[in-house]
Design a protein around this motif. Structure first.
Motif, PDB file in Angstrom:
ATOM      1  N   ALA A  38       4.098   2.573  49.154  1.00 35.73           N
ATOM      2  CA  ALA A  38       5.533   3.235  48.535  1.00 35.73           C
ATOM      3  C   ALA A  38       6.671   2.824  47.409  1.00 35.73           C
ATOM      4  CB  ALA A  38       6.348   4.276  49.555  1.00 35.73           C
ATOM      5  N   VAL A  39       6.611   3.301  46.346  1.00 32.26           N
ATOM      6  CA  VAL A  39       7.048   2.959  45.945  1.00 32.26           C
ATOM      7  C   VAL A  39       9.305   3.733  46.071  1.00 32.26           C
ATOM      8  CG1 VAL A  39       8.929   3.007  42.978  1.00 32.26           C
ATOM      9  CG2 VAL A  39       5.693   2.693  43.485  1.00 32.26           C
ATOM     10  N   ASP A  40      10.243   2.650  46.274  1.00 35.84           N
ATOM     11  CA  ASP A  40      11.382   2.842  46.987  1.00 35.84           C
ATOM     12  C   ASP A  40      12.008   3.192  45.614  1.00 35.84           C
ATOM     13  OD1 ASP A  40      13.593   4.156  47.876  1.00 35.84           O
ATOM     14  OD2 ASP A  40      13.634   2.634  49.599  1.00 35.84           O
ATOM     15  N   GLY A  49      18.471  -3.165  41.608  1.00 42.41           N
ATOM     16  CA  GLY A  49      20.378  -3.096  41.099  1.00 42.41           C
ATOM     17  C   GLY A  49      21.042  -3.032  39.907  1.00 42.41           C
ATOM     18  N   ARG A  50      20.325  -3.912  38.760  1.00 43.12           N
ATOM     19  CA  ARG A  50      20.838  -4.008  38.061  1.00 43.12           C
ATOM     20  C   ARG A  50      20.581  -2.801  36.833  1.00 43.12           C
ATOM     21  NH1 ARG A  50      18.646 -10.197  36.202  1.00 43.12           N
ATOM     22  NH2 ARG A  50      19.090 -10.777  38.197  1.00 43.12           N
ATOM     23  N   ALA A  51      19.643  -1.617  37.055  1.00 47.36           N
ATOM     24  CA  ALA A  51      19.198  -0.692  36.061  1.00 47.36           C
ATOM     25  C   ALA A  51      20.106   0.083  36.212  1.00 47.36           C
ATOM     26  CB  ALA A  51      17.793  -0.501  36.951  1.00 47.36           C
ATOM     27  N   PRO A  52      20.706   0.978  37.307  1.00 43.83           N
ATOM     28  CA  PRO A  52      22.371   1.674  36.774  1.00 43.83           C
ATOM     29  C   PRO A  52      23.241   1.340  36.824  1.00 43.83           C
ATOM     30  CG  PRO A  52      22.043   1.165  39.277  1.00 43.83           C
ATOM     31  CD  PRO A  52      20.747   0.513  38.764  1.00 43.83           C
ATOM     32  N   VAL A  53      23.653  -0.047  36.971  1.00 45.41           N
ATOM     33  CA  VAL A  53      24.522  -0.685  36.735  1.00 45.41           C
ATOM     34  C   VAL A  53      24.647  -0.915  35.146  1.00 45.41           C
ATOM     35  CG1 VAL A  53      26.174  -2.390  37.038  1.00 45.41           C
ATOM     36  CG2 VAL A  53      25.366  -1.573  38.793  1.00 45.41           C
ATOM     37  N   PHE A  54      23.397  -1.354  34.828  1.00 45.96           N
ATOM     38  CA  PHE A  54      23.773  -1.893  33.335  1.00 45.96           C
ATOM     39  C   PHE A  54      23.521  -1.158  32.226  1.00 45.96           C
ATOM     40  CE2 PHE A  54      22.098  -6.460  33.354  1.00 45.96           C
ATOM     41  CZ  PHE A  54      22.198  -6.918  33.930  1.00 45.96           C
ATOM     42  N   GLU A  55      22.544   0.077  32.999  1.00 42.42           N
ATOM     43  CA  GLU A  55      23.003   1.512  32.323  1.00 42.42           C
ATOM     44  C   GLU A  55      24.485   1.852  32.082  1.00 42.42           C
ATOM     45  OE1 GLU A  55      21.198   6.198  33.214  1.00 42.42           O
ATOM     46  OE2 GLU A  55      20.257   4.605  33.289  1.00 42.42           O
ATOM     47  N   LEU A  86      12.289   1.393  36.229  1.00 44.67           N
ATOM     48  CA  LEU A  86      12.281   1.197  37.305  1.00 44.67           C
ATOM     49  C   LEU A  86      11.415   0.920  38.275  1.00 44.67           C
ATOM     50  CD1 LEU A  86      14.340   4.291  39.090  1.00 44.67           C
ATOM     51  CD2 LEU A  86      15.304   1.814  38.953  1.00 44.67           C
ATOM     52  N   ARG A  87      10.212   1.352  37.601  1.00 48.33           N
ATOM     53  CA  ARG A  87       9.054   0.738  38.127  1.00 48.33           C
ATOM     54  C   ARG A  87       8.824  -0.366  37.739  1.00 48.33           C
ATOM     55  NH1 ARG A  87       3.712   2.504  40.184  1.00 48.33           N
ATOM     56  NH2 ARG A  87       2.732   0.962  40.570  1.00 48.33           N
ATOM     57  N   ALA A  88       8.494  -0.752  36.770  1.00 49.68           N
ATOM     58  CA  ALA A  88       9.069  -2.291  36.178  1.00 49.68           C
ATOM     59  C   ALA A  88       9.336  -2.962  36.932  1.00 49.68           C
ATOM     60  CB  ALA A  88       8.897  -2.232  35.407  1.00 49.68           C
ATOM     61  N   CYS A  89      10.998  -2.838  37.703  1.00 48.42           N
ATOM     62  CA  CYS A  89      11.312  -3.756  38.045  1.00 48.42           C
ATOM     63  C   CYS A  89      11.430  -3.564  39.776  1.00 48.42           C
ATOM     64  CB  CYS A  89      12.890  -3.231  38.200  1.00 48.42           C
ATOM     65  SG  CYS A  89      13.889  -2.819  36.806  1.00 48.42           S
ATOM     66  N   TRP A  90      10.516  -2.416  40.394  1.00 48.24           N
ATOM     67  CA  TRP A  90      10.399  -2.611  41.088  1.00 48.24           C
ATOM     68  C   TRP A  90       9.571  -3.765  41.337  1.00 48.24           C
ATOM     69  CZ3 TRP A  90       5.089  -0.757  43.159  1.00 48.24           C
ATOM     70  CH2 TRP A  90       5.500  -0.793  44.898  1.00 48.24           C
ATOM     71  N   GLU A  91       8.340  -3.857  40.588  1.00 50.15           N
ATOM     72  CA  GLU A  91       7.620  -4.635  41.031  1.00 50.15           C
ATOM     73  C   GLU A  91       7.318  -6.558  39.866  1.00 50.15           C
ATOM     74  OE1 GLU A  91       4.311  -3.561  37.088  1.00 50.15           O
ATOM     75  OE2 GLU A  91       3.435  -1.717  38.758  1.00 50.15           O
ATOM     76  N   ILE A  92       8.717  -6.301  39.569  1.00 48.75           N
ATOM     77  CA  ILE A  92       9.349  -7.914  39.543  1.00 48.75           C
ATOM     78  C   ILE A  92      10.157  -8.067  40.888  1.00 48.75           C
ATOM     79  CG2 ILE A  92      11.135  -9.269  38.242  1.00 48.75           C
ATOM     80  CD1 ILE A  92      10.331  -7.462  35.833  1.00 48.75           C
ATOM     81  N   ASP A  93      10.478  -7.816  40.981  1.00 48.28           N
ATOM     82  CA  ASP A  93      10.949  -7.471  42.601  1.00 48.28           C
ATOM     83  C   ASP A  93      10.186  -7.553  43.769  1.00 48.28           C
ATOM     84  OD1 ASP A  93      14.129  -7.471  41.164  1.00 48.28           O
ATOM     85  OD2 ASP A  93      13.901  -5.157  41.962  1.00 48.28           O
ATOM     86  N   LEU A  94       9.051  -7.758  43.447  1.00 47.91           N
ATOM     87  CA  LEU A  94       8.065  -7.639  44.854  1.00 47.91           C
ATOM     88  C   LEU A  94       6.963  -8.335  44.117  1.00 47.91           C
ATOM     89  CD1 LEU A  94       7.347  -3.892  45.624  1.00 47.91           C
ATOM     90  CD2 LEU A  94       8.950  -6.189  46.852  1.00 47.91           C
ATOM     91  N   ASP A  95       7.751  -9.390  42.827  1.00 51.24           N
ATOM     92  CA  ASP A  95       6.640 -11.092  42.542  1.00 51.24           C
ATOM     93  C   ASP A  95       5.669  -9.933  42.261  1.00 51.24           C
ATOM     94  OD1 ASP A  95       6.451 -13.442  41.429  1.00 51.24           O
ATOM     95  OD2 ASP A  95       6.093 -13.757  43.549  1.00 51.24           O
ATOM     96  N   GLN A  96       5.162  -8.771  41.983  1.00 52.45           N
ATOM     97  CA  GLN A  96       3.739  -8.024  41.404  1.00 52.45           C
ATOM     98  C   GLN A  96       3.070  -8.385  40.316  1.00 52.45           C
ATOM     99  OE1 GLN A  96       3.469  -4.128  42.898  1.00 52.45           O
ATOM    100  NE2 GLN A  96       3.370  -4.628  45.151  1.00 52.45           N
ATOM    101  N   PRO A  97       1.842  -8.994  39.503  1.00 53.25           N
ATOM    102  CA  PRO A  97       1.747  -8.360  38.119  1.00 53.25           C
ATOM    103  C   PRO A  97       2.409  -7.558  37.524  1.00 53.25           C
ATOM    104  CG  PRO A  97      -0.342  -9.271  39.559  1.00 53.25           C
ATOM    105  CD  PRO A  97       1.008  -8.663  40.375  1.00 53.25           C
ATOM    106  N   SER A  98       3.768  -7.629  36.499  1.00 53.75           N
ATOM    107  CA  SER A  98       4.396  -6.529  35.559  1.00 53.75           C
ATOM    108  C   SER A  98       4.148  -6.345  34.287  1.00 53.75           C
ATOM    109  CB  SER A  98       5.946  -6.557  35.986  1.00 53.75           C
ATOM    110  OG  SER A  98       6.098  -8.004  35.866  1.00 53.75           O
ATOM    111  N   ALA A  99       3.367  -7.365  33.959  1.00 50.76           N
ATOM    112  CA  ALA A  99       3.990  -7.457  32.499  1.00 50.76           C
ATOM    113  C   ALA A  99       2.693  -6.367  32.090  1.00 50.76           C
ATOM    114  CB  ALA A  99       2.389  -8.272  32.136  1.00 50.76           C
ATOM    115  N   GLN A 100       2.363  -4.684  32.437  1.00 53.51           N
ATOM    116  CA  GLN A 100       1.616  -4.394  31.677  1.00 53.51           C
ATOM    117  C   GLN A 100       2.935  -3.031  31.895  1.00 53.51           C
ATOM    118  OE1 GLN A 100      -0.509  -3.420  30.189  1.00 53.51           O
ATOM    119  NE2 GLN A 100      -2.485  -1.825  30.417  1.00 53.51           N
TER     120      GLN A 100
END
Length: 400
Positions: free
Chosen positions: A2-4, A76-82, A313-327
């Motif tokens: 699940a994406v949290d 975590g960066r997403a809401p602060v940077f926004e 957030l979806r792309a950030c979640w993938e990066i945080d989990l070290d999943q392939p995120s380029a797409q």
């Protein structure tokens, strides 16, 4: 899995403090300067804003506690940077503006302990600024980094760099550049690049000019640099020789997303300005906000902002989990760059002649956000990459 998207209370508190810093302090500085800071006066404002961010406990949220930050992951960066991006000067205040933010992210992961002390620590504290020298005039590296033409040759005790870079954001006043140069292969080859630290006082590196651009708010401008028999010692190599393109991906994916986060703040600001105007402006016997075509623009802005936030957030979640995120990164970057522009454009239209005037900052925002459809990879390049990946995935599935 699940994406949290739920944020920790500490992150929400940091975002809230950032919101108040921007509204209480940063917006006044933006209004006084139209969001454009230059020279000694600009440096003085930068110092005051960054001290205010330190006093508020929101400075450098992206770097680890070892270097004075909060160690936020991408999500975590997403809401602060926004929240910081709600003002053109907010990212500068928090020390999360491009290119420094992306360089800090990369240096924490690639630099040696000695390099982190020499280059990362002063950057993370705001004592210095930096730039990232990869883009070149045509036919050199741009949307296609493999076209890299700047060359580095080994010499006694180090390397000699020769080449020309342009659109190097923040170069004016930067303490050092991280320069990408080819150490093997030829332009067009997918490997063979190396990153080098080049200190600003190196006589082999000089700034040719500031490039006049549509946008003006990125601190230190967009500059053209020349490397002419520029000698750097062996310890100036960042990471390993010939792995520069690989290291660039460590920086570029997250940096594309943090650009999206910051510009999403400006989209929200534009929508807030438009909503205030739509609620107070009366014409044709009703409020502007009660007219159907105005409501459509307001609704489309809300949709674009919410959709961009979800994709980020979806792309950030993938990066945080070290999943392939380029797409996911390409999708988020392409959509957000265009959605932010649409939102600012609709807000300006809703405000009519007021929007075109200098009485509200919408015309400035429009100029600032338009280049994002080119910076960090043009929308067309990302669409090409998205389509290639999708087609490859379909072929793989069909062959399984």
């Amino acid at each position: 899995m699940a994406v949290d998207f739920a944020q920790d209370p500490e992150v929400l508190a940091l975002a809230d403090r950032t919101r108040w810093l921007v509204k209480d302090t940063v917006l006044d500085a933006e209004k006084a300067s139209s969001g454009v800071l230059t020279g000694d006066e600009g440096e003085a404002v930068r110092g005051k804003l960054q001290q205010a961010a330190k006093d508020a406990g929101v400075f450098a949220p992206h770097v680890s506690a070892e270097y004075g930050g909060h160690g936020l992951d991408m999500r975590g960066r997403a809401p602060v940077f926004e929240e910081a991006g709600y003002s053109l000067l907010g990212p500068l205040a928090l020390n999360i503006a491009a290119p420094d933010e992306g360089n800090m992210h990369m240096l924490e992961r690639i630099a040696s302990p000695e390099q982190r002390e020499r280059y990362l620590r002063p950057l993370a504290t705001g004592a210095v600024r930096s730039c990232f020298a990869m883009t070149e005039p045509a036919p050199g590296a741009g949307a296609d980094p493999a076209a890299l033409t700047t060359h580095a040759a080994q010499a006694a005790g180090g390397w000699v760099l020769n080449g020309r870079k342009w659109f190097i954001t923040g170069a004016d006043g930067a303490a050092y550049a991280i320069c990408m140069a080819r150490t093997s292969g030829a332009p067009g080859d997918r490997g063979g690049a190396t990153m080098f630290f080049v200190d600003a006082d190196n006589p082999g590196m000089r700034m040719v000019r500031h490039i006049e651009t549509l946008d003006e708010s990125l601190y230190g401008g967009h500059c053209e640099l020349v490397f002419d028999d520029c000698f750097v010692p062996d310890d100036a190599v960042l990471g390993e020789v010939d792995r520069g393109f690989e290291y660039a991906q460590v920086r570029l994916g997250p940096a594309r997303l943090t650009h999206c986060m910051r510009w999403l703040g400006i989209a929200r600001r534009a929508q807030d300005i438009a909503l205030e105007r739509a609620n107070e402006r009366r014409l044709f016997g009703s409020r502007l906000a009660e007219l159907g075509m105005a409501q459509q623009m307001i609704a489309d802005n809300e949709i674009d902002i919410a959709a961009a936030r979800a994709l980020i957030l979806r792309a950030c979640w993938e990066i945080d989990l070290d999943q392939p995120s380029a797409q996911s990164v390409s999708i988020a970057k392409t959509f957000t760059a265009e959605a932010v522009y649409r939102t600012v454009d609709r807000a300006l239209q809703l405000c009519g002649s007021l929007g075109v005037s200098g009485d509200v900052p919408l015309s400035r925002f429009l100029r600032e956000v338009r280049p994002f459809r080119i910076y960090d990879g043009p929308s067309e390049t990302h669409r090409w990459a998205i389509a290639k990946r999708a087609a490859k995935q379909a072929r793989t599935a069909a062959d399984a």
